[in-house]
Motif scaffolding. Structure first.
Motif, PDB file in Angstrom:
ATOM      1  N   ALA A   1      -0.827   5.310   7.701  1.00  0.00           N
ATOM      2  CA  ALA A   1      -2.275   5.274   7.927  1.00  0.00           C
ATOM      3  C   ALA A   1      -2.740   3.974   8.563  1.00  0.00           C
ATOM      4  N   ALA A   2      -2.052   2.884   8.321  1.00  0.00           N
ATOM      5  CA  ALA A   2      -2.505   1.590   8.815  1.00  0.00           C
ATOM      6  C   ALA A   2      -2.499   1.506  10.337  1.00  0.00           C
TER       7      ALA A   2
ATOM      8  N   ALA B   1     -11.078   1.979   6.834  1.00  0.00           N
ATOM      9  CA  ALA B   1     -10.431   0.672   6.636  1.00  0.00           C
ATOM     10  C   ALA B   1     -11.252  -0.187   5.680  1.00  0.00           C
ATOM     11  N   ASP B   2     -12.584  -0.158   5.814  1.00  0.00           N
ATOM     12  CA  ASP B   2     -13.451  -0.889   4.886  1.00  0.00           C
ATOM     13  C   ASP B   2     -13.260  -0.391   3.458  1.00  0.00           C
TER      14      ASP B   2
ATOM     15  N   LEU C   1      -9.733  -4.246   4.175  1.00  0.00           N
ATOM     16  CA  LEU C   1      -9.147  -4.780   5.403  1.00  0.00           C
ATOM     17  C   LEU C   1      -7.918  -5.620   5.104  1.00  0.00           C
ATOM     18  N   ASP C   2      -7.932  -6.303   3.971  1.00  0.00           N
ATOM     19  CA  ASP C   2      -6.760  -7.094   3.584  1.00  0.00           C
ATOM     20  C   ASP C   2      -5.565  -6.203   3.266  1.00  0.00           C
ATOM     21  N   THR C   3      -5.823  -5.061   2.661  1.00  0.00           N
ATOM     22  CA  THR C   3      -4.751  -4.110   2.345  1.00  0.00           C
ATOM     23  C   THR C   3      -4.171  -3.518   3.619  1.00  0.00           C
ATOM     24  N   VAL C   4      -5.045  -3.156   4.556  1.00  0.00           N
ATOM     25  CA  VAL C   4      -4.590  -2.640   5.845  1.00  0.00           C
ATOM     26  C   VAL C   4      -3.747  -3.699   6.556  1.00  0.00           C
TER      27      VAL C   4
ATOM     28  N   VAL D   1     -13.086  -8.459   3.552  1.00  0.00           N
ATOM     29  CA  VAL D   1     -11.988  -7.637   3.044  1.00  0.00           C
ATOM     30  C   VAL D   1     -12.392  -6.184   2.826  1.00  0.00           C
ATOM     31  N   GLY D   2     -13.619  -5.848   3.158  1.00  0.00           N
ATOM     32  CA  GLY D   2     -14.057  -4.469   3.018  1.00  0.00           C
ATOM     33  C   GLY D   2     -15.054  -4.303   1.893  1.00  0.00           C
TER      34      GLY D   2
END
Length: 95
Positions: free
Chosen positions: A4-5, A43-44, A48-51, A82-83
């Motif tokens: 997914a990223a 993504a939010d 965003l950090d996880t992506v 980071v979302g």
């Protein structure tokens, strides 16, 4: 199976390259592909950090250059965006 990223990174890259704004990217995915939120809102939601972390892992494991995080995503995370979980994701100035 595509992680997914990658598509989320691709969507951010389109915005980074000034091809179109983030709102338009999400709207096209919603209207044309039936995506519930669009890739940048997704993504939010994910973070965003996880992506960004996922892209680094994918790049390391696969050596696939398409998994290289775009500069916009990296910059947003470095700025604390980071979302949803942090209250700041893709800012309205980018959207």
């Amino acid at each position: 199976m595509q992680p997914a990223a990658r598509p989320l990174n691709d969507a951010a890259t389109v915005v980074e390259e000034d091809a179109v704004d983030a709102e338009t990217v999400d709207r096209v995915f919603q209207e044309c592909f039936g995506h519930a939120r669009g890739p940048l809102r997704t993504a939010d939601l994910i973070g965003l950090d996880t992506v960004l972390d996922s892209l680094h892992v994918l790049l390391e494991c696969t050596a696939d250059r398409r998994c290289t995080p775009c500069a916009l995503l990296t910059d947003l995370v470095q700025q604390g965006h980071v979302g949803r979980k942090g209250g700041r994701g893709f800012p309205t100035s980018v959207r």
